[in-house]
Design a protein around this motif. Sequence first.
Motif, PDB file in Angstrom:
ATOM      1  N   ASN A   1     -16.080  -4.090   1.919  1.00  0.00           N
ATOM      2  CA  ASN A   1     -14.621  -3.479   2.150  1.00  0.00           C
ATOM      3  C   ASN A   1     -14.010  -4.142   3.155  1.00  0.00           C
ATOM      4  O   ASN A   1     -14.775  -4.869   4.031  1.00  0.00           O
ATOM      5  CB  ASN A   1     -14.887  -1.933   2.195  1.00  0.00           C
ATOM      6  CG  ASN A   1     -16.015  -1.705   3.488  1.00  0.00           C
ATOM      7  OD1 ASN A   1     -15.710  -2.459   4.551  1.00  0.00           O
ATOM      8  ND2 ASN A   1     -16.783  -0.599   3.479  1.00  0.00           N
TER       9      ASN A   1
ATOM     10  N   ARG B   1     -13.482  -6.789  -7.320  1.00  0.00           N
ATOM     11  CA  ARG B   1     -14.037  -5.453  -7.784  1.00  0.00           C
ATOM     12  C   ARG B   1     -13.975  -5.172  -9.298  1.00  0.00           C
ATOM     13  O   ARG B   1     -15.083  -4.593  -9.931  1.00  0.00           O
ATOM     14  CB  ARG B   1     -13.260  -4.250  -7.159  1.00  0.00           C
ATOM     15  CG  ARG B   1     -13.753  -4.223  -5.387  1.00  0.00           C
ATOM     16  CD  ARG B   1     -13.301  -2.769  -5.012  1.00  0.00           C
ATOM     17  NE  ARG B   1     -11.873  -2.219  -5.189  1.00  0.00           N
ATOM     18  CZ  ARG B   1     -10.949  -2.872  -4.374  1.00  0.00           C
ATOM     19  NH1 ARG B   1     -11.145  -3.674  -3.471  1.00  0.00           N
ATOM     20  NH2 ARG B   1      -9.817  -2.342  -4.795  1.00  0.00           N
ATOM     21  N   ASP B   2     -12.988  -5.666  -9.963  1.00  0.00           N
ATOM     22  CA  ASP B   2     -12.969  -5.463 -11.543  1.00  0.00           C
ATOM     23  C   ASP B   2     -14.160  -6.169 -12.073  1.00  0.00           C
ATOM     24  O   ASP B   2     -14.839  -5.764 -13.267  1.00  0.00           O
ATOM     25  CB  ASP B   2     -11.679  -5.706 -12.040  1.00  0.00           C
ATOM     26  CG  ASP B   2     -10.627  -4.971 -11.701  1.00  0.00           C
ATOM     27  OD1 ASP B   2     -10.894  -3.880 -11.117  1.00  0.00           O
ATOM     28  OD2 ASP B   2      -9.349  -5.166 -11.922  1.00  0.00           O
TER      29      ASP B   2
ATOM     30  N   THR C   1      -5.568 -12.435  -1.196  1.00  0.00           N
ATOM     31  CA  THR C   1      -5.597 -11.356  -1.892  1.00  0.00           C
ATOM     32  C   THR C   1      -6.963 -10.996  -2.028  1.00  0.00           C
ATOM     33  O   THR C   1      -7.286  -9.951  -2.605  1.00  0.00           O
ATOM     34  CB  THR C   1      -4.759 -11.494  -3.315  1.00  0.00           C
ATOM     35  OG1 THR C   1      -5.591 -12.332  -4.154  1.00  0.00           O
ATOM     36  CG2 THR C   1      -3.513 -11.673  -3.417  1.00  0.00           C
ATOM     37  N   GLU C   2      -7.880 -11.578  -1.479  1.00  0.00           N
ATOM     38  CA  GLU C   2      -9.307 -11.321  -1.444  1.00  0.00           C
ATOM     39  C   GLU C   2     -10.098 -11.462  -0.270  1.00  0.00           C
ATOM     40  O   GLU C   2     -10.996 -10.323  -0.107  1.00  0.00           O
ATOM     41  CB  GLU C   2      -9.920 -12.410  -2.634  1.00  0.00           C
ATOM     42  CG  GLU C   2      -9.955 -11.957  -3.778  1.00  0.00           C
ATOM     43  CD  GLU C   2     -10.614 -10.825  -4.587  1.00  0.00           C
ATOM     44  OE1 GLU C   2     -11.409 -10.192  -3.720  1.00  0.00           O
ATOM     45  OE2 GLU C   2      -9.992 -10.247  -5.721  1.00  0.00           O
TER      46      GLU C   2
ATOM     47  N   HIS D   1     -17.223  -4.143 -11.698  1.00  0.00           N
ATOM     48  CA  HIS D   1     -17.217  -3.023 -12.609  1.00  0.00           C
ATOM     49  C   HIS D   1     -17.491  -3.617 -14.030  1.00  0.00           C
ATOM     50  O   HIS D   1     -18.426  -2.862 -14.527  1.00  0.00           O
ATOM     51  CB  HIS D   1     -15.930  -2.641 -12.446  1.00  0.00           C
ATOM     52  CG  HIS D   1     -15.669  -1.366 -13.339  1.00  0.00           C
ATOM     53  ND1 HIS D   1     -16.548  -0.301 -12.777  1.00  0.00           N
ATOM     54  CD2 HIS D   1     -15.107  -0.745 -14.158  1.00  0.00           C
ATOM     55  CE1 HIS D   1     -16.279   0.804 -13.771  1.00  0.00           C
ATOM     56  NE2 HIS D   1     -15.093   0.362 -14.315  1.00  0.00           N
TER      57      HIS D   1
ATOM     58  N   ASN E   1       0.756  -1.240   0.036  1.00  0.00           N
ATOM     59  CA  ASN E   1       0.055   0.008   0.166  1.00  0.00           C
ATOM     60  C   ASN E   1       0.915   1.341  -0.010  1.00  0.00           C
ATOM     61  O   ASN E   1       0.320   2.248  -0.275  1.00  0.00           O
ATOM     62  CB  ASN E   1      -0.957   0.000   1.089  1.00  0.00           C
ATOM     63  CG  ASN E   1      -1.936  -1.240   1.245  1.00  0.00           C
ATOM     64  OD1 ASN E   1      -2.577  -1.331   0.195  1.00  0.00           O
ATOM     65  ND2 ASN E   1      -1.754  -1.900   2.298  1.00  0.00           N
TER      66      ASN E   1
ATOM     67  N   GLY F   1     -10.832  -8.048  -2.776  1.00  0.00           N
ATOM     68  CA  GLY F   1      -9.538  -7.452  -3.686  1.00  0.00           C
ATOM     69  C   GLY F   1     -10.122  -6.872  -4.887  1.00  0.00           C
ATOM     70  O   GLY F   1     -11.211  -6.651  -5.242  1.00  0.00           O
ATOM     71  N   LYS F   2      -8.948  -6.538  -5.639  1.00  0.00           N
ATOM     72  CA  LYS F   2      -9.004  -5.514  -6.785  1.00  0.00           C
ATOM     73  C   LYS F   2      -9.561  -6.637  -7.781  1.00  0.00           C
ATOM     74  O   LYS F   2     -10.492  -6.037  -8.459  1.00  0.00           O
ATOM     75  CB  LYS F   2      -7.518  -5.257  -7.295  1.00  0.00           C
ATOM     76  CG  LYS F   2      -7.679  -4.671  -8.626  1.00  0.00           C
ATOM     77  CD  LYS F   2      -6.299  -4.361  -8.949  1.00  0.00           C
ATOM     78  CE  LYS F   2      -6.263  -3.251 -10.375  1.00  0.00           C
ATOM     79  NZ  LYS F   2      -6.860  -3.843 -11.502  1.00  0.00           N
TER      80      LYS F   2
END
Length: 1321
Positions: free
Chosen positions: A705, A724-725, A619-620, A728, A532, A720-721
């Motif tokens: 979150n 979220r991707d 990672t999630e 999206h 981060n 994780g990213k």
Amino acid sequence: MAWMTYISNWFEQDDWYEGLQRANMSQVRQVGLLAAGCQPWNKDVCAANGDRFAYCATLAIYIYQLDHRYNEFKLHAIMSEHKKTITAISWCPHNPDLFASGSTDNLVIIWNVAEQKVIAKLDNTKGIPASLSWCWNVGDVVAFVSHRGPLFVWTISGPDSGVTVHKEAHSFLSDICIFRWHTQIKGKIVFGHIDGSLSIFQPGNKSQKHVLRPESLEGTDEEDPVTALEWDPLSTDYLLVANLHFGIRLLDSESLYCITTFNFPSAAASVQCLAWVPSAPGMFVTGDSQVGVLRVWNVSKTTPIENFKLKKTGFHCLHVLNSPPRKKFSTQSPTKNHHTSSTSEAVPPPTLTQNQAFSLPPGHAVCCFLDGGVGLYDMGAKKWDFLRDLGHVETIFDCKFKPDDPNLLATASFDGTIKVWDINTLTAVYTSPGNEGVIYSLSWAPGDLNCIAGATSRNGAFIWDIKRGKMVQRFNEHGKNGIFCVAWSHKDSKRIATCSGDGFCIIRTVDGKVLHKYKHPAAVFGCDWSQNNKDMIATGCEDKNVRVYYVATSSDQPLKVFSGHTAKVFHVKWSPLSEGILCSGSDDGSVRIWDYTQDACINILSGHTAPVRGLMWNTEIPYLLVSGSWDYTIKVWDTREGTCLDTVYDHGADVYGLTCHPRRPFTMASCSRDSTVRLWSLTPLITPLQINILADRSWEEIIGNTDHAIEQGTPPLLCGKVSRDIKHEIEKLTGNPRAKKLRWFSECLSPPGGSDNLWNLVAVIRGQDDSLLPQNYCKGIMHLKHLIKFRTSEAQELTTVKMSKFGGGIGVPTKEERLREAADIHLRLGQIQRYCELMVGLGEWDKALSLAPGVSVKYWKKLMQRRADQLIQEDKDDVIPYCIAIGDVKKLVDFFMSRGQLKEALLVAQAACEGNMQTLHVSTPKESSYSDDTYKEDFNETYTLFSRLLHKVSEELSEWYFQDGRAVLAACCQLAVDNTELAMAYLIRGNELELAVCVGTVLGESAAPATHYALELLARKCMMIPTCFPSVGYRNLAADLLLMTPDNELHLVKLCAFYPGCTEEINDLHEKCKLPTLEECMQLAEAAHADGNIFETVKYYLLSQEPEKALPIGIDFIKEYITSSDWTLDTIYPVLDLLSYIRTEKLLLHTCTKARNELLILCGYVGALLAIRRRYQSIVPALYEYTSQLLKRRVVSVPLKIEHLSEELDAWRACTQSVSRSSEESACTPPSDSQKMVYATLLKRLQEEPLGGIVGPDYVTGSNLPSHSDTHISCLTGLKIQGPVFFLEDGKSTISLNDALMWAKVNPFSPLGTGIRLNPF
């Protein structure tokens, strides 16, 4: 039966349910295994016997066994009892199940391969057993010797058991390299020494010590070690000896005379290993030590008959299998005369030319190479039957996924190399140049830079450019001190950190400019960049402290020092999701969680019993942490409460590295001192989350979150990213995004091994445009309509591609090999002329000529003229071109299938379906009356025949994948031929339920019945998740899943009947499921009872406050029914199935004891019948035995007799075994007439299974993967469990997960007879 001894005590008692745990299984599933290579340090490290062969890595022995059905060798077991380097193995000559092994910790072990267990151990041998061997012509006796002797003889069993010293074999003047017992003369033995001499001992003869040195050494002190030594199997006195420099001699051990010295083509060649070929008298093979050349010799000729270059690296050891693997339709060679010496038989008969006299025998050589590669080479067919290229041979210290490719995994090892693996195929794609000493750590460059940084024990750190295949940078700031960790910053790709035994953590730029040198009071073992904050780095030090540094300032002092560990700290890892949180692993056995913002240790995870090495945050899921330790285990932690969620015991030694890729966050790789890399699926840990996605719940229940997710008691949420991707992308879609959502999440959550392939096929079936298929689609299982198209373009590509300057990684094929491969593909596609032209280009005229008439006679004549003087020679695989030229597709497909070449068979069958083969028709003259209609009919008939063939081959190929524990690929094979029903069945039988529901939902109508069955099983999974089901979330999930199926009323009734809540909660659930309240159910039950409607009575009583009232009514109905002679399964099963959903606490009441016992017996018996109907062969006997034991030991009145049960079981055995046995094993007795009658009655009762495809045993992913030697015994079979294990409710008894799944599908109650329900889904 064996299992009754384990669990008979359960059947004796009636109050066993006090204090039981729920049955459970490991949450983390092993889904892949990268076996180690063969060690290059010791001599006798490969051995073979019958249909098995074995080789040694440094610490483990790998045993491969021939699978006769598919004629291929599969990894059968890993023996890892030795804790130090294994020095030698020897297979027992008179018992193919036993072998002996020795190791440098003065240990000799006798191992039973069939039972996979140690049967004898000899500790504290005097001296290291450097070489060992079973004694021929004696009972259980193993001899072993240290480097200088003496020879110890260990009698394992019997009255004379113990260790004795050989009377003469001691006091040698030179170290022993190797020794061999004579196979016929009892007690005759030869030793080979480092100085090149031999020592020969034979009872009754004078001992010959240090004789027969190579002539060139006589009178000198030079050494020329004996590298190989074998007695001639057909003579009493002849002996083949290889010296490293002098080469090979054939010696006479009686007259001490050298008969022949064999000559090598070049003076540089030296021999590491040799072996006689048992099937060809006088013939032997050798392996060169510089380059992997296999040479074939005959004792009558001083030069090799044939040389095969098999690999670039030299041979280490070699063994020829006694009996070549049996082909399905093999022709036995005539037996040879065993009483003459090899030499007397080896002289060629004068009528043959030199070349034909030495045709290669059918034989298989087990080849081990200096780079760790292991293979099985078929000398007759001149091809590899099996090749495991480039395994690591020593401890693997680190493993990491490539940042931009979740399919590539790099590993760093003690053997001085970094290797990069494709985890879908589990093969090595790149290897570093080597010779780096020990490599402790590796770190990928960020993004797509294709470089890896490595840290070594003596040679500093380096950067390896993979594509260019060379080292492009070296860092030597730590001098000769070991570097334990290297970390390439992923936020700033120019910075690399290393930490070393010299006490420094050094930060420098990629081109070597030092930015910081952080001095520590002792050695630094680990460092990690914050994910981060690009300027934060943490270190782990020998002084027991964790430090955090801020790189953006010039200060060399840490910002924070965290103390608390009681021994050295090794690795540190920052959390990717929670800012300021990091963990550290220490030699004190604990993992500590630190909060940088609070300056405090916020949790201590205790449970490991040895130093902790591997650390990995998920990672999630922000609170999921995994650790690996020297106690051989991997533990999964929930860091919120500090609880251990699961412990994995499958590695055979210290666990060092753990890693996962953000795009596949629930697939983990681990590496260990046992030299293996294993792949794991963590998805079972997040089952509720997967089901939320399937049940189409709102985003709030799927993605959250970090702050909310780490609150105690929150169900798992993705933070994780990558997730979220996905959200999206889905929100951008128009129309119904459900199919895309299911696919994208499924690809993210599923382990590698076919799920991508499966989704590509689903897209093809749903009509997606071909241009949208990914590049790697043609590498997997393709849909039929693409198979020919893609393979043709692949063939053209192979013809034109020139080799790139650096080659394409490991084992790059030469241009000639590429052309040959292209020619083969053109041939399988029926493009004969292209094949001929390519073969001419390669100078293989015989093949071109034999096929040319298939193009046209004119073309054939042209070829004949171009090369009329070319000699036409025979070739073994001529059957293939011959069949294709004349269009006999069936014969060719059968030929391929008989050899186990299923993929080839599929290709040919598909080419035939597309009309690429000229079919077998006698052409008729034009004048004859051959109307168009007849032609059409004929064409349709041929097409139907080919289409049938195609489906038959697909089925075989699916079954091959399925038996190999790869259910997803089995499903792919069925989708490729548009067989949705069978594809779904394979997913369900492989217990890939979530994947089955996703795929089935997207495929729609054609997959509906199977999708609904998978949803039912998933609902059962939700109903039984221990500690969670009473929660409203799980209850509603189960209901939501069932509401997705049509005709769901009965399933909802079962859910409500089983739900153990308070009245208010139960009424809530009834309302959700549109069922009457508890009070109304009671009234409805009484009304139905008055009307005599049994089914409705049972149903409503189960839904009322007093469900136990349903038991006697339902059981009496069933007992009455089965007393009549013509009852069928389908009449009683619905009532019995419903009764089995009675709440567990009601069933376990003392007042229900008799009813409970009767219910368990009826469920056991009906379960046995269902298992017969579904062909669950492995559990049928156990279900019958279970029912008989309950009948024998519990007080009941059921119209079933033990004698009747055993009669049925015997009839089933006799009738099914006589069908399933192949002709060559037809020795079993045929069933008697009475048995046939009993079996016929049984079948009449069973009727057909309503869901067609799901007939056949279950086989989950990883079923074929051996764990190490700590084994579990199944209480159903008494045999060792291969693959995943399922623990029963006593916490001790185990059965295999496959058996547990099949059992639960036909009988919901545990095999222990407790009345607890089983839930292995």
